[in-house]
Design an enzyme around this catalytic site. Sequence first.
Site, mmCIF file in Angstrom:
data_model
loop_
_atom_site.group_PDB
_atom_site.id
_atom_site.type_symbol
_atom_site.label_atom_id
_atom_site.label_comp_id
_atom_site.label_asym_id
_atom_site.label_seq_id
_atom_site.Cartn_x
_atom_site.Cartn_y
_atom_site.Cartn_z
ATOM 1 N N LYS A 1 0.518 -8.217 1.347
ATOM 2 C CA LYS A 1 0.203 -8.078 2.766
ATOM 3 C C LYS A 1 -0.249 -9.434 3.297
ATOM 4 C CE LYS A 1 -2.137 -4.242 5.064
ATOM 5 N NZ LYS A 1 -3.320 -3.380 4.945
HETATM 6 C C1 E4P Z 1 -3.673 -1.048 7.339
HETATM 7 O O1 E4P Z 1 -2.971 -1.229 6.386
HETATM 8 C C2 E4P Z 1 -5.131 -1.290 7.387
HETATM 9 O O2 E4P Z 1 -5.653 -1.241 6.085
HETATM 10 C C3 E4P Z 1 -5.883 -0.241 8.154
HETATM 11 O O3 E4P Z 1 -5.062 0.795 8.606
HETATM 12 C C4 E4P Z 1 -6.883 -0.787 9.106
HETATM 13 O O4 E4P Z 1 -7.472 0.264 9.816
HETATM 14 P P1 E4P Z 1 -8.873 0.207 10.560
HETATM 15 O O5 E4P Z 1 -8.641 -0.189 11.960
HETATM 16 O O6 E4P Z 1 -9.389 1.603 10.460
HETATM 17 O O7 E4P Z 1 -9.729 -0.782 9.807
#
Ligand code: E4P
Length: 220
Positions: free
Chosen positions: A83
Site C-alpha cells: 500500500k
Molecule cells: C483503508 O485501507 C484504511 O485502512 C481504512 O479504511 C481507513 O479508515 P478510517 O478512516 O476509518 O481510518
Amino acid sequence: MKLFIDTGSIKDIAAFAALGILDGVTTNPTLMAKERGDPRQILKEICRIVQGPVSAEVVATDADGMVAEGRELAAIDQHIVVKVPFGKEGIKACRALRADEIRVNVTLVFSATQALLAAKAGASYVSPFIGRLDDIATDGMHLVEEILDIYGNYEFPTEVLVASVRHPIHVVQAARLGADVCTCPPAVLEAIFKHPLTDIGLERFLKDWEKARSAAGTRQ
Ligand code: E4P
C-alpha cells in the site's frame, strides 16, 4: 463484491475468516500500531489465515524508500499487496513496484483525478476513503461512483476498494454501485450480523417449537 476486513488484529481476522466470508485484509500504520509484536510476523500470520490479498502499507515518504520497503513487505508472503499513499512519490513508487510484478494498493484517495492517476500508474487497487469524506460533509459514495464510471470508460483493470467504511449502509451502497471490494472494520462486520427482527424471530421460532413439543408430550 469482495469483502475485506480493515484491521491488524489476528483475533478478529481469524474469527471472521472462520465464517468463510473474508476475501482479504487491509491494514495501515495506525491499525498495525495497535497490535503487539513484530509487524512482519503479524502480517505473515494474517496471510496464512486469510489466504487472500493483504494490504501492508509503507511508511517511507520518498519513492526510493517506498520501493525498498515495498519489496521487503512483498517478500513476507505472496499474498502481500503493497500500500502506498497517493502523491507524486507514491505514484512513482507504484510504477516501479508494478515493474517488479508487486501488487500495489494506492491509498488515501479523495478525488476521481487521483484515482485516474493511480490507474494510469498500474495500481492493482485504489482506495477511496469514503468515511473521511462524509466526515467533512462531502458525499464519499459519489466519489466511488465517479471512479467506477471512469475505470469503466477505459477498462482499467484497477480494482476499486471502498475504504474508511463506517456502517453497513456504506457496504450496501458500495455493492449497489458495483465496487470491486469493500473493506470493513470488525465493528461494521459485527453490525451486519445484528438485526433485532432476526433475534426476535429466532426467539419466537424456538419458543413455539418448545411449546408444541411439550404439548405433544402432555397428550401422550
Ligand atoms: C483503508 O485501507 C484504511 O485502512 C481504512 O479504511 C481507513 O479508515 P478510517 O478512516 O476509518 O481510518
